[in-house]
Every structure is written in structure tokens, then in C-alpha cells.
Design a protein around this motif. Structure first.
Motif, PDB file in Angstrom:
ATOM      1  N   LEU A 122    -134.108 -22.739  34.115  1.00  0.00           N
ATOM      2  CA  LEU A 122    -133.825 -21.326  34.368  1.00  0.00           C
ATOM      3  C   LEU A 122    -135.109 -20.503  34.346  1.00  0.00           C
ATOM      4  O   LEU A 122    -135.300 -19.604  35.179  1.00  0.00           O
ATOM      5  CB  LEU A 122    -132.839 -20.798  33.320  1.00  0.00           C
ATOM      6  CG  LEU A 122    -131.390 -21.301  33.447  1.00  0.00           C
ATOM      7  CD1 LEU A 122    -130.583 -20.919  32.209  1.00  0.00           C
ATOM      8  CD2 LEU A 122    -130.729 -20.732  34.702  1.00  0.00           C
ATOM      9  N   LEU A 123    -136.006 -20.799  33.407  1.00  0.00           N
ATOM     10  CA  LEU A 123    -137.280 -20.078  33.346  1.00  0.00           C
ATOM     11  C   LEU A 123    -138.124 -20.353  34.578  1.00  0.00           C
ATOM     12  O   LEU A 123    -138.782 -19.447  35.123  1.00  0.00           O
ATOM     13  CB  LEU A 123    -138.048 -20.482  32.086  1.00  0.00           C
ATOM     14  CG  LEU A 123    -137.435 -20.065  30.739  1.00  0.00           C
ATOM     15  CD1 LEU A 123    -138.247 -20.648  29.584  1.00  0.00           C
ATOM     16  CD2 LEU A 123    -137.366 -18.557  30.634  1.00  0.00           C
ATOM     17  N   VAL A 173    -136.453 -16.413  24.582  1.00  0.00           N
ATOM     18  CA  VAL A 173    -137.336 -16.249  25.725  1.00  0.00           C
ATOM     19  C   VAL A 173    -136.598 -15.393  26.745  1.00  0.00           C
ATOM     20  O   VAL A 173    -135.356 -15.369  26.759  1.00  0.00           O
ATOM     21  CB  VAL A 173    -137.754 -17.615  26.318  1.00  0.00           C
ATOM     22  CG1 VAL A 173    -136.576 -18.300  26.991  1.00  0.00           C
ATOM     23  CG2 VAL A 173    -138.936 -17.470  27.260  1.00  0.00           C
ATOM     24  N   SER A 174    -137.318 -14.679  27.565  1.00  0.00           N
ATOM     25  CA  SER A 174    -136.694 -13.705  28.452  1.00  0.00           C
ATOM     26  C   SER A 174    -137.065 -13.973  29.905  1.00  0.00           C
ATOM     27  O   SER A 174    -138.159 -14.452  30.211  1.00  0.00           O
ATOM     28  CB  SER A 174    -137.136 -12.288  28.047  1.00  0.00           C
ATOM     29  OG  SER A 174    -136.517 -11.320  28.849  1.00  0.00           O
ATOM     30  N   PHE A 175    -136.121 -13.666  30.811  1.00  0.00           N
ATOM     31  CA  PHE A 175    -136.398 -13.740  32.248  1.00  0.00           C
ATOM     32  C   PHE A 175    -135.484 -12.750  32.960  1.00  0.00           C
ATOM     33  O   PHE A 175    -134.596 -12.135  32.344  1.00  0.00           O
ATOM     34  CB  PHE A 175    -136.213 -15.162  32.785  1.00  0.00           C
ATOM     35  CG  PHE A 175    -134.840 -15.738  32.582  1.00  0.00           C
ATOM     36  CD1 PHE A 175    -133.872 -15.643  33.577  1.00  0.00           C
ATOM     37  CD2 PHE A 175    -134.515 -16.406  31.404  1.00  0.00           C
ATOM     38  CE1 PHE A 175    -132.608 -16.183  33.395  1.00  0.00           C
ATOM     39  CE2 PHE A 175    -133.260 -16.950  31.217  1.00  0.00           C
ATOM     40  CZ  PHE A 175    -132.298 -16.838  32.215  1.00  0.00           C
ATOM     41  N   VAL A 176    -135.708 -12.574  34.258  1.00  0.00           N
ATOM     42  CA  VAL A 176    -134.983 -11.562  35.026  1.00  0.00           C
ATOM     43  C   VAL A 176    -134.205 -12.220  36.154  1.00  0.00           C
ATOM     44  O   VAL A 176    -134.723 -13.082  36.863  1.00  0.00           O
ATOM     45  CB  VAL A 176    -135.952 -10.497  35.600  1.00  0.00           C
ATOM     46  CG1 VAL A 176    -135.207  -9.516  36.505  1.00  0.00           C
ATOM     47  CG2 VAL A 176    -136.639  -9.745  34.469  1.00  0.00           C
ATOM     48  N   ILE A 177    -132.946 -11.830  36.292  1.00  0.00           N
ATOM     49  CA  ILE A 177    -132.121 -12.214  37.437  1.00  0.00           C
ATOM     50  C   ILE A 177    -131.673 -10.932  38.109  1.00  0.00           C
ATOM     51  O   ILE A 177    -130.866 -10.178  37.549  1.00  0.00           O
ATOM     52  CB  ILE A 177    -130.889 -13.034  37.003  1.00  0.00           C
ATOM     53  CG1 ILE A 177    -131.304 -14.322  36.292  1.00  0.00           C
ATOM     54  CG2 ILE A 177    -130.024 -13.370  38.213  1.00  0.00           C
ATOM     55  CD1 ILE A 177    -130.130 -15.129  35.760  1.00  0.00           C
ATOM     56  N   GLY A 178    -132.215 -10.657  39.282  1.00  0.00           N
ATOM     57  CA  GLY A 178    -131.886  -9.408  39.971  1.00  0.00           C
ATOM     58  C   GLY A 178    -132.338  -8.220  39.157  1.00  0.00           C
ATOM     59  O   GLY A 178    -133.520  -8.056  38.865  1.00  0.00           O
ATOM     60  N   ASP A 179    -131.376  -7.365  38.780  1.00  0.00           N
ATOM     61  CA  ASP A 179    -131.704  -6.194  37.970  1.00  0.00           C
ATOM     62  C   ASP A 179    -131.286  -6.368  36.517  1.00  0.00           C
ATOM     63  O   ASP A 179    -131.127  -5.395  35.787  1.00  0.00           O
ATOM     64  CB  ASP A 179    -131.046  -4.943  38.557  1.00  0.00           C
ATOM     65  CG  ASP A 179    -129.526  -5.032  38.544  1.00  0.00           C
ATOM     66  OD1 ASP A 179    -129.006  -6.152  38.363  1.00  0.00           O
ATOM     67  OD2 ASP A 179    -128.872  -3.991  38.725  1.00  0.00           O
ATOM     68  N   ALA A 184    -130.072 -30.186  35.204  1.00  0.00           N
ATOM     69  CA  ALA A 184    -131.240 -29.398  34.829  1.00  0.00           C
ATOM     70  C   ALA A 184    -132.528 -30.068  35.286  1.00  0.00           C
ATOM     71  O   ALA A 184    -133.537 -29.395  35.526  1.00  0.00           O
ATOM     72  CB  ALA A 184    -131.263 -29.192  33.316  1.00  0.00           C
ATOM     73  N   ILE A 185    -132.514 -31.383  35.434  1.00  0.00           N
ATOM     74  CA  ILE A 185    -133.713 -32.111  35.845  1.00  0.00           C
ATOM     75  C   ILE A 185    -133.998 -31.916  37.327  1.00  0.00           C
ATOM     76  O   ILE A 185    -135.126 -31.615  37.726  1.00  0.00           O
ATOM     77  CB  ILE A 185    -133.575 -33.610  35.508  1.00  0.00           C
ATOM     78  CG1 ILE A 185    -133.436 -33.803  33.987  1.00  0.00           C
ATOM     79  CG2 ILE A 185    -134.766 -34.395  36.039  1.00  0.00           C
ATOM     80  CD1 ILE A 185    -134.612 -33.308  33.184  1.00  0.00           C
ATOM     81  N   THR A 186    -132.983 -32.066  38.177  1.00  0.00           N
ATOM     82  CA  THR A 186    -133.198 -31.926  39.625  1.00  0.00           C
ATOM     83  C   THR A 186    -133.042 -30.493  40.101  1.00  0.00           C
ATOM     84  O   THR A 186    -133.489 -30.145  41.197  1.00  0.00           O
ATOM     85  CB  THR A 186    -132.214 -32.812  40.395  1.00  0.00           C
ATOM     86  OG1 THR A 186    -130.882 -32.314  40.219  1.00  0.00           O
ATOM     87  CG2 THR A 186    -132.286 -34.251  39.908  1.00  0.00           C
ATOM     88  N   GLY A 187    -132.374 -29.665  39.310  1.00  0.00           N
ATOM     89  CA  GLY A 187    -132.132 -28.279  39.714  1.00  0.00           C
ATOM     90  C   GLY A 187    -130.811 -28.074  40.424  1.00  0.00           C
ATOM     91  O   GLY A 187    -130.457 -26.932  40.751  1.00  0.00           O
ATOM     92  N   ALA A 188    -130.060 -29.131  40.675  1.00  0.00           N
ATOM     93  CA  ALA A 188    -128.772 -28.998  41.362  1.00  0.00           C
ATOM     94  C   ALA A 188    -127.838 -28.111  40.552  1.00  0.00           C
ATOM     95  O   ALA A 188    -127.669 -28.305  39.353  1.00  0.00           O
ATOM     96  CB  ALA A 188    -128.137 -30.374  41.565  1.00  0.00           C
TER      97      ALA A 188
END
Length: 682
Positions: free
Chosen positions: A23-24, A61-67, A230-234
Motif C-alpha cells: 500500500l505504501l 505510517v501515513s499515505f494518501v489515497i485521493g483526498d 501483497a507480493i505481486t500486487g494483485a
């Protein structure tokens, strides 16, 4: 900007830390995905976490999705660290529960889901590791419905399961089976939707169904299920989109009253305390002053209510603030409603403290106490002082790890949840404090409760009282799980407040070790007599301590009076009992039942479900480990045991694990001798 405070939970090795990394990476916070095995992940920052490949402490830990700013809290998956998980639940808006597509629903998965449902925390399910050999999404979905909750909705399908090329295909309006399932599940929890569904299920527009899905998911009525790796991103992009669509975003009035909860405390490089706080309303600023924490004390007649306002205000000043934004925390001048921040300057802060007013509409979570105890000794006698200081610091960061000293035996005892936790503490002492310590075999922690009422008093200047103080105390039983309460039956103005405070603090300290050597709880201690000699001196001389009462007199006399009262009241020893849920092949029930009887378990009636036998009941905490060891052999490795703390029960009979009752922790003569030596050393 909107905020989502998100927790990621899972059974150990289900892949939640890898999901955090993905996700990060998808949000652009990190350039390269770290590896749990290599110890290069963002949230497993402790050296011990990197060595073992497990999460021990929660991390933010922080991240942004859209707004939307997402503050993501990665939590431990091992059951020994369940307290670390549970304290985080108080500050979350929603969670993702990660389940392995290979192993499926596991014991810890059920423990976590039960807590989430009890607290009504909105939860998405993510079936991870669909790229692994043996992945079976259909079987896992059936297991979720059977063992976790039937209120689930699969949000798509998986192609190529068990291969590196696996992919997640989200369902849409054209998938008739999906819309039919959506209408069916949602209508069970929405009367208006049910009426429309009964009238004409095909007339329900897909847009209305999606709105209803969002509303019910945000109220924790239904749980959407996503698949991926989580490994491949699918499937991770679809999950990320679902986070902001299907989980509730933080609502808080930044101009309202200050309300925040401390869910983690750590030490900085200089040894300073750093408090992690979730703000529910209002804002905290650098240089704001906060009253000293009461640590959630119940003020029913206690001295905390009488504490002068001057003593309660201005003792703690926030010296610095960091707020989580787009990755790690960054220094800011304030932390506002909805945000998670780190605060410096609160020297007496503890996990679970409320800053300001309690959060509205969020009941406090009660943590199950640790039920195991071990004696910790330094390998080198010279490290005794350093060991106590280090253990005190560890217990300070985790209040559910209790540290106490047995003065009779001269032992340091540490309470904990399991053997892995013991290993982690041992490794932490060596790595971070340079102390080699040995730990005894774990024993069960019991408690003492008063069997009746008892009272005692000693009058100043009246033998055998050697102290310049009058103290009278009465001990009465109280309802289970109410702890210890102290109250006054004398006038507050009858002597200096500091003397009353000394008695109250000493009562709490003395009851850590009762008649049988265990902590005394669930009682009310009332002060019935008080008296002192005022500050005085000989003519034209300086203050004479031998003629004037001090707080030390009350601290020294209180244990003697309290233990006399407690002996008259009598105490009973109670051992912890766990509730257990056992799933096993039906044909092994006959082999398991006599073992449960030998271990003093009290099972309920078995429930047969196909080839499985389900059994609920109670078992003494002291016997849980042995049951865990024997269960695989009794059930061909197919038995699944789930236990949670249930209650305390009186110890009956002469059993091998009967709690120790071989000493009185307060012998008057020895105690007075220790006091005399302590005074002489000053």
C-alpha cells in the motif's frame, strides 16, 4: 483533508506487514517494497522484529489515497501480543483483516474478528497470498462464512489462483449473481431495502445497492471481501479504493473540546517519553499545558477529587508535536481532530490515558489481564539495579506487563501473556540494555479477594505504635473486577492533605502482595481514624522531626494497620480461568474428553457440524499450555483451540498447581527492622 485511521490485523504470517508495504509503494511513499524476511520493512523498525520476521510493537505510517490521508497502524499477529492489538482498536475508524488464501481462517483470526464485531469496528477482509501454491479462495470464503461471520460479500473473483499470474477481477453491475447476492445480504439488515427486494428484486438499481453496501459496511453490519497478493500486487488497487469508499472517514470538530486517547508510549534517544495520541476532537498545540493524568482512576470518594486545583494544573507542558503525513511523522505546531500525532513533554503519560474529555460514543475497551508470571534474575549480580530499571521501563511502555518485587523472597516478578513474549523481553534486555537475564518457568498469576470485612487502627504515641501517626483502616469486599477503592470516613481537614495522600498511595502499594502472596483486589479500603502531631520544636530551636509527624510516619504505619485489617477480613485465592472453543474431528471427541477432565476443564455440550465436533467450556489458565501441547496428537493435527480470559474462580482442593500460600508477606518485627535500617541510612 479527510482522514482514515486504519488498522491492519491478521494471524501471524498471513501477510499484513507485506500488505502495508504494498500500500505504501502504491501510494508513492516508498520506492521499493521491503521484505519481512530481510528485515527491510517500514513498520517493523525494532531490531528484534527484523531478526524474527514478526511484528512486536504497533507502528504508524501515513499515505494518501485521493483526498484522504490514511494513517495505517500495523499490529502484531502473534497471540502473545494481543494486548498490543487490542489497545489500538480504541483509536481506529476501520480495519482490514488479512487472511491467508492457503491456511484460511486460523485461531487468531477468529479471536480478532470476534473483538472487531463486539466493538462494531467496520472491517474489510483481504484474502492474501492467492499467488501461493495451495491457494483456494472458494474454500477460504466458505470458511469465513462458517467460522467468522455470514455477513460477507465477495467483491470479485480470482483467476489463476496458486500461480504468480493470479489476478483479481472486481464484480460490477453486469454480474447478475453478484447483484443478487448483494441484494440478499443487504436486505437482511435494511427494512426498506427488504420491502423493495420482496416486491421485485430485479427492480433494485445497482447504484442503490452500492450506496446501501457503503452504509452497512461503515456501520460494521456487513464485511466486503477482497482477494489478492501483497507480493505481486494483485487486488491491492481494488482494496485501496475500497478503503475510502467502504470505511468511515474521521469526523471530528477541530474547534471542539480537546479529546484524545494515548495508545502507545515509547522512549526517544535521550530517554524522553513520546506519546502516540489519536485526536477525536479539538486540537493540541506546542506549549499547551495539560493536567497530570489520573490514569482512569475512579473518583468515588477518593482523594483525587480533593486534590487542590493548583496541584492538578500546569504540571505537563507539550514541548513538541509530530503528525503523520505521507509517510513518517513530521514536526508540526498542532495535532487536530482526526489526526494521529506524537507528543513530547508528558512525563507521567501512560497508555490508555485520555487527554481532555473522554471520546463521545466510544466505550473503553477492557483488556484481559496477563495470566502468567516469571521470576527474572540477572546473570551478573552487579546488574540487579539496572535490570529493575530496564524492566520498569518496559512495563511503563506496556502497562499490561506488570512488574512487582517480592520483598520476602527478594525476587523480581514479571507478568506476561506467553512464552514468545518472554523470549522477546529477554532479547530486548540484552540488545537494548546490555543485560543478560534468566527467566524461571512461567507460573499462573492468581489474585486474592477479601472473604469478609476487617478493621484495625493504631493510635499515635500508644504502644506498640512506633510512628507519629494515627491510622485506622477497614477493608470490605467489593464486586468482582472493580479493583481497589480508597475513601475517607474522617474529615479531610483533620490533618494535612499530604498525609492522606501518603496513606492512599501506600494502601495501593501494600495490596500488591496479600496474605497469600498475591495481589489483593476487588475491595474498598476506608480510612476510619486519623491523627498527627503538628510541626513543632523545642524552645528557641529548629524544627524537631522527632516531635512532629511526617508523611513518612503514615507511609510506614499504613502497611501494618492494613495487613492487620486484611488478616481479620481473610482472603481467598482465585485462579484465572479461560473460556475455550475447540474444533476437532468428531471421531476424536472420545479421546479428548478424558484429557479435559484431567486438566480440570469444564466443557459444555458438544455440537456436531458435519465431520466436526465443536466444544465450548472453561479451563484453568494453568492448564492451557498442556492442552495446546497434547491437542495435535489427540486430533491427528486437526484440532483447533481458541482461548480467551474469562474470569477468576476460587482455588479449591489440593491440586499440584495450587497457588503458593507458604508465607505472610508482612511480618511486623522484620518490617520494623527494615524501616529502622532505612531511616538510619538517611
Amino acid at each position: 483533508m479527510k482522514t482514515l485511521n486504519l488498522g491492519i490485523l491478521a494471524h501471524v504470517d498471513a501477510g499484513k506487514t507485506s500488505l502495508t508495504e504494498r500500500l505504501l509503494h502504491s501510494a508513492g511513499v516508498i520506492d521499493e517494497i521491503g521484505s519481512v524476511d530481510d528485515g527491510s520493512t517500514q513498520t517493523d523498525s525494532l531490531a528484534l522484529e527484523r531478526q524474527r520476521g514478526i511484528t512486536i510493537k504497533s507502528a504508524v505510517v501515513s499515505f494518501v489515497i485521493g483526498d484522504v490521508t490514511v494513517n495505517l497502524i500495523d499490529t502484531p499477529g502473534h497471540p502473545d501480543f494481543i494486548a498490543e492489538v487490542e489497545r489500538v482498536l480504541d483509536v481506529l475508524d476501520g480495519t482490514v483483516l488479512v487472511i491467508s488464501a492457503v491456511e484460511g481462517v486460523q485461531a487468531q483470526t477468529r479471536v480478532l474478528m470476534r473483538a472487531l464485531r463486539r466493538l462494531r469496528i467496520p472491517t474489510l477482509l483481504f484474502v492474501n497470498k492467492t499467488d501461493r501454491a495451495g491457494a483456494d479462495p472458494g474454500r477460504v470464503l466458505a470458511g469465513i462464512a462458517e467460522r467468522l461471520t455470514p455477513a460477507i460479500i465477495a467483491m470479485g473473483s480470482v483467476s489463476g489462483a496458486g500461480t504468480r499470474g493470479c489476478a483479481f477481477r472486481p464484480y460490477g453491475a453486469d454480474d447478475k449473481a453478484f447483484t443478487a447476492r448483494l441484494a440478499e445480504v443487504l436486505a437482511e439488515r435494511d427494512e426498506a431495502l427488504l420491502a423493495a427486494y420482496v416486491q421485485d428484486e430485479e427492480a433494485l438499481p445497482y447504484r442503490r445497492l452500492r450506496r446501501a453496501l457503503t452504509a452497512q459496511s461503515r456501520r460494521a453490519l456487513v464485511h466486503p471481501v477482497f482477494y489478492g497478493s501483497a507480493i505481486t500486487g494483485a487486488g491491492v488497487a481494488e482494496l485501496a479504493a475500497g478503503l475510502t469508499r467502504l470505511l468511515p472517514l474521521s469526523r471530528g470538530d477541530a474547534a471542539g473540546p480537546v479529546s484524545g486517547t494515548v495508545f502507545k508510549v515509547e522512549r526517544g534517544p535521550a530517554g524522553e517519553k513520546i506519546a502516540y495520541v489519536r485526536m477525536f476532537s479539538g486540537a493540541l498545540h506546542v506549549r499547551d499545558r495539560l493536567p497530570p493524568s489520573a490514569h482512569d482512576r475512579a473518583h468515588d470518594g477518593t482523594l483525587g477529587d480533593a486534590l487542590p486545583s493548583a496541584a492538578r494544573a500546569g504540571e505537563r507542558k507539550i514541548t513538541a508535536i509530530s503528525v503523520f503525513e505521507r509517510g513518517p511523522a513530521v514536526h508540526r505546531q498542532q495535532v487536530r481532530a482526526g489526526q494521529i500525532g506524537k507528543l513530547w513533554g508528558l512525563r507521567d503519560v501512560q497508555i490508555g490515558d485520555t487527554l481532555g474529555v473522554p471520546p463521545a460514543g466510544r466505550p473503553r475497551h477492557r483488556f484481559a489481564p496477563p495470566t502468567l508470571e516469571t521470576v527474572v534474575t540477572p546473570r551478573h549480580r552487579a546488574d540487579a539495579g539496572a535490570l529493575h530499571a530496564a524492566l520498569t521501563q518496559l512495563a511503563e511502555q506496556d502497562p499490561l506487563i506488570g512488574l512487582r518485587r517480592d520483598d520476602v523472597r527478594g525476587e523480581l516478578l514479571l507478568s506476561l501473556y506467553g512464552e514468545v513474549q518472554k523470549e522477546v523481553i529477554e532479547a530486548t534486555l540484552a540488545a537494548e540494555h546490555g543485560i543478560e537475564a534468566t527467566f524461571s518457568a512461567s507460573t499462573t498469576i492468581c489474585i486474592e479477594r477479601p472473604a469478609g470485612s476487617g478493621a484495625a487502627f493504631e493510635i499515635i504515641d500508644t504502644p506498640p505504635n512506633p510512628f507519629l501517626a494515627t491510622v485506622g483502616l477497614r477493608v470490605d469486599p467489593a464486586p468482582a473486577e472493580t479493583g481497589v477503592r480508597f475513601r475517607l470516613e474522617v474529615e479531610l481537614g483533620s490533618m494535612p492533605f499530604a498525609f492522606f495522600k501518603a496513606v492512599e498511595e501506600t494502601v495501593t502499594e501494600t495490596l500488591r502482595q496479600g496474605i497469600h502472596g498475591w495481589q489483593v483486589t476487588d475491595c474498598v479500603v476506608s480510612m476510619t481514624h486519623s491523627g498527627y502531631w503538628p510541626r513543632q520544636s523545642h524552645a528557641h530551636a529548629h524544627f524537631d522531626k522527632s516531635m512532629s509527624s511526617t508523611a513518612g510516619d503514615f507511609r510506614n504505619l499504613t502497611p501494618l494497620v492494613l495487613m492487620d485489617a486484611l488478616k481479620l477480613a481473610g482472603t481467598t485465592v482465585h485462579e484465572p480461568v479461560h473460556r475455550f472453543h475447540l474444533e476437532m474431528p468428531a471421531d476424536t471427541f472420545g479421546a479428548v474428553l478424558p484429557v479435559l477432565a484431567r486438566l480440570r476443564a469444564v466443557p459444555g455440550g458438544p455440537v456436531m457440524r458435519g465431520s466436526l465436533c465443536l466444544l465450548d467450556g472453561d479451563i484453568p489458565a494453568a492448564q492451557v499450555h498442556e492442552l495446546e501441547e497434547q491437542l495435535p496428537g489427540l486430533t491427528r493435527g486437526e484440532g483447533v483451540l481458541e482461548t480467551t480470559f474469562g474470569r477468576y474462580q476460587p482455588v479449591r482442593g489440593d491440586t499440584p498447581d495450587r497457588p503458593r500460600t507458604d508465607h505472610n508477606p508482612l511480618n511486623r518485627e522484620e518490617y520494623l527492622l527494615r524501616v529502622a535500617r532505612r531511616v538510619a541510612a538517611r
